[in-house]
Design a protein around this motif. Structure first.
Motif, PDB file in Angstrom:
ATOM      1  N   MET A  67     -22.837  33.071   5.193  1.00 49.93           N
ATOM      2  CA  MET A  67     -21.948  34.106   4.666  1.00 49.93           C
ATOM      3  C   MET A  67     -20.578  33.522   4.312  1.00 49.93           C
ATOM      4  N   TYR A  68     -20.077  32.627   5.141  1.00 47.99           N
ATOM      5  CA  TYR A  68     -18.776  32.025   4.833  1.00 47.99           C
ATOM      6  C   TYR A  68     -18.879  31.111   3.614  1.00 47.99           C
ATOM      7  N   SER A  69     -20.016  30.490   3.424  1.00 54.43           N
ATOM      8  CA  SER A  69     -20.215  29.660   2.226  1.00 54.43           C
ATOM      9  C   SER A  69     -20.137  30.519   0.971  1.00 54.43           C
ATOM     10  N   PHE A  70     -20.786  31.682   1.011  1.00 45.96           N
ATOM     11  CA  PHE A  70     -20.686  32.598  -0.119  1.00 45.96           C
ATOM     12  C   PHE A  70     -19.222  32.942  -0.405  1.00 45.96           C
ATOM     13  N   ILE A  71     -18.486  33.287   0.635  1.00 44.54           N
ATOM     14  CA  ILE A  71     -17.080  33.672   0.481  1.00 44.54           C
ATOM     15  C   ILE A  71     -16.273  32.531  -0.127  1.00 44.54           C
ATOM     16  N   PHE A 122     -25.920  37.881  -5.060  1.00 42.55           N
ATOM     17  CA  PHE A 122     -26.800  37.368  -4.003  1.00 42.55           C
ATOM     18  C   PHE A 122     -26.154  37.521  -2.623  1.00 42.55           C
ATOM     19  N   ALA A 123     -24.855  37.316  -2.550  1.00 39.81           N
ATOM     20  CA  ALA A 123     -24.151  37.477  -1.268  1.00 39.81           C
ATOM     21  C   ALA A 123     -24.201  38.927  -0.802  1.00 39.81           C
ATOM     22  N   ARG A 124     -24.000  39.846  -1.733  1.00 40.60           N
ATOM     23  CA  ARG A 124     -24.055  41.261  -1.361  1.00 40.60           C
ATOM     24  C   ARG A 124     -25.447  41.642  -0.870  1.00 40.60           C
ATOM     25  N   GLN A 125     -26.475  41.139  -1.549  1.00 32.84           N
ATOM     26  CA  GLN A 125     -27.837  41.439  -1.119  1.00 32.84           C
ATOM     27  C   GLN A 125     -28.131  40.824   0.249  1.00 32.84           C
ATOM     28  N   ALA A 126     -27.624  39.604   0.478  1.00 36.07           N
ATOM     29  CA  ALA A 126     -27.805  38.963   1.790  1.00 36.07           C
ATOM     30  C   ALA A 126     -27.088  39.756   2.874  1.00 36.07           C
ATOM     31  N   ALA A 127     -25.886  40.255   2.565  1.00 44.77           N
ATOM     32  CA  ALA A 127     -25.142  41.054   3.543  1.00 44.77           C
ATOM     33  C   ALA A 127     -25.878  42.354   3.858  1.00 44.77           C
ATOM     34  N   LYS A 128     -26.447  42.992   2.832  1.00 41.45           N
ATOM     35  CA  LYS A 128     -27.230  44.210   3.073  1.00 41.45           C
ATOM     36  C   LYS A 128     -28.434  43.907   3.954  1.00 41.45           C
ATOM     37  N   ASN A 129     -29.085  42.775   3.698  1.00 37.70           N
ATOM     38  CA  ASN A 129     -30.230  42.378   4.504  1.00 37.70           C
ATOM     39  C   ASN A 129     -29.807  42.116   5.948  1.00 37.70           C
ATOM     40  N   LEU A 130     -28.666  41.498   6.142  1.00 37.13           N
ATOM     41  CA  LEU A 130     -28.188  41.214   7.496  1.00 37.13           C
ATOM     42  C   LEU A 130     -27.840  42.497   8.255  1.00 37.13           C
ATOM     43  N   MET A 131     -27.390  43.517   7.518  1.00 36.26           N
ATOM     44  CA  MET A 131     -27.095  44.797   8.180  1.00 36.26           C
ATOM     45  C   MET A 131     -28.350  45.380   8.811  1.00 36.26           C
ATOM     46  N   HIS A 132     -29.499  45.165   8.180  1.00 45.01           N
ATOM     47  CA  HIS A 132     -30.764  45.664   8.735  1.00 45.01           C
ATOM     48  C   HIS A 132     -31.157  44.917  10.001  1.00 45.01           C
ATOM     49  N   HIS A 133     -30.578  43.739  10.202  1.00 42.02           N
ATOM     50  CA  HIS A 133     -30.848  42.955  11.404  1.00 42.02           C
ATOM     51  C   HIS A 133     -29.750  43.100  12.450  1.00 42.02           C
ATOM     52  N   GLY A 134     -28.861  44.064  12.255  1.00 40.04           N
ATOM     53  CA  GLY A 134     -27.851  44.372  13.251  1.00 40.04           C
ATOM     54  C   GLY A 134     -26.527  43.626  13.110  1.00 40.04           C
ATOM     55  N   THR A 137     -21.385  43.588   8.549  1.00 39.12           N
ATOM     56  CA  THR A 137     -20.917  42.890   7.348  1.00 39.12           C
ATOM     57  C   THR A 137     -19.996  43.766   6.494  1.00 39.12           C
ATOM     58  N   ASP A 138     -19.532  44.876   7.038  1.00 38.53           N
ATOM     59  CA  ASP A 138     -18.688  45.786   6.261  1.00 38.53           C
ATOM     60  C   ASP A 138     -17.388  45.128   5.790  1.00 38.53           C
ATOM     61  N   ASN A 139     -16.815  44.260   6.607  1.00 41.90           N
ATOM     62  CA  ASN A 139     -15.548  43.628   6.237  1.00 41.90           C
ATOM     63  C   ASN A 139     -15.717  42.542   5.176  1.00 41.90           C
ATOM     64  N   LEU A 140     -16.947  42.233   4.787  1.00 40.42           N
ATOM     65  CA  LEU A 140     -17.197  41.209   3.781  1.00 40.42           C
ATOM     66  C   LEU A 140     -17.361  41.776   2.377  1.00 40.42           C
ATOM     67  N   ASN A 141     -17.541  43.078   2.252  1.00 34.45           N
ATOM     68  CA  ASN A 141     -17.809  43.686   0.945  1.00 34.45           C
ATOM     69  C   ASN A 141     -16.688  43.450  -0.060  1.00 34.45           C
ATOM     70  N   PHE A 143     -15.312  40.811  -0.850  1.00 28.05           N
ATOM     71  CA  PHE A 143     -15.455  39.530  -1.535  1.00 28.05           C
ATOM     72  C   PHE A 143     -16.476  39.568  -2.660  1.00 28.05           C
ATOM     73  N   TRP A 144     -17.381  40.540  -2.643  1.00 30.32           N
ATOM     74  CA  TRP A 144     -18.394  40.598  -3.702  1.00 30.32           C
ATOM     75  C   TRP A 144     -18.645  42.011  -4.204  1.00 30.32           C
ATOM     76  N   ALA A 145     -17.653  42.836  -4.151  1.00 34.60           N
ATOM     77  CA  ALA A 145     -17.813  44.225  -4.596  1.00 34.60           C
ATOM     78  C   ALA A 145     -17.971  44.335  -6.110  1.00 34.60           C
ATOM     79  N   ASP A 146     -17.460  43.378  -6.857  1.00 30.36           N
ATOM     80  CA  ASP A 146     -17.438  43.475  -8.309  1.00 30.36           C
ATOM     81  C   ASP A 146     -18.420  42.532  -9.003  1.00 30.36           C
ATOM     82  N   SER A 147     -19.579  42.312  -8.402  1.00 27.69           N
ATOM     83  CA  SER A 147     -20.537  41.353  -8.959  1.00 27.69           C
ATOM     84  C   SER A 147     -21.065  41.795 -10.322  1.00 27.69           C
ATOM     85  N   GLU A 148     -21.377  43.081 -10.481  1.00 31.19           N
ATOM     86  CA  GLU A 148     -21.893  43.551 -11.765  1.00 31.19           C
ATOM     87  C   GLU A 148     -20.855  43.403 -12.870  1.00 31.19           C
ATOM     88  N   ALA A 149     -19.592  43.648 -12.532  1.00 26.74           N
ATOM     89  CA  ALA A 149     -18.528  43.520 -13.532  1.00 26.74           C
ATOM     90  C   ALA A 149     -18.427  42.075 -14.025  1.00 26.74           C
TER      91      ALA A 149
END
Length: 178
Positions: A67-71, A122-134, A137-141, A143-149
């Motif tokens: 996650m830090y690498s993505f950031i 990809f980072a946002r999708q990984a963060a969503k996946n990590l949320m399912h594992h407990g 990752t809310d404080n990381l959004n 950094f990648w909130a504007d991926s579609e833009a």
């Protein structure tokens, strides 16, 4: 070139430099955060953005580094993107806009923009996946909130780069016929 255009390009250069400096500071601060979090995790609360991923680090070092690498990649790519914009704006010549330098620079800007968008996605999708594992990752959004833009912007910039390449071809043909 008129004085209005000179003024606009000067303002654009200044704005690009300010954004580049801000993004460079952000990338540097994130790198410092990362290093300090490895050696002195108790100081993380006092650092930039209070980006505390110590819980993630304790649960899984692999997830933390991922996650830090993505950031870090996103922050560094944004700074490099605006450096490319600075190079473009500072050397752009309206009297002869269709040249190889401008075409290459606009193409590079589109590639950096697409890279930022894809890595952010990809980072946002990984963060969503990590949320399912407990994992939290809310404080990381931020950094990648504007991926579609960024992905859409890359497509538009690529179209502009293609137009510039065609403009160079037409200009070269006109130079040869005259």
């Amino acid at each position: 070139m008129s004085t209005t255009n000179n003024f606009i390009f000067t303002v654009l250069t200044i704005v690009a430099w300010l954004i580049f400096i801000g993004l460079g500071i952000e990338a540097g601060a994130l790198i410092v955060n990362f290093i300090v979090s490895l050696y002195k995790p108790e100081f993380v609360h006092h650092l930039y953005n209070k980006l505390d991923l110590s819980e993630m680090y304790e649960r899984s070092k692999m997830v933390y580094f991922g996650m830090y690498s993505f950031i870090l990649f996103i922050a560094i790519l944004k700074a490099v993107l605006f450096y490319q914009v600075i190079l473009l704006v500072s050397k752009f010549d309206l009297s002869k806009p269709f040249n190889n330098f401008v075409s290459k620079r606009i193409s590079q800007i589109s590639y950096y923009t697409l890279s930022i968008g894809l890595i952010s996605y990809f980072a946002r999708q990984a963060a969503k996946n990590l949320m399912h594992h407990g994992f939290v990752t809310d404080n990381l959004n931020q950094f990648w909130a504007d991926s579609e833009a960024f992905i859409l912007m890359a497509a538009v910039i690529y179209i502009i780069a293609t137009i510039f390449k065609k403009g160079i071809e037409i200009q070269n043909e006109n130079d040869l016929t005259v």
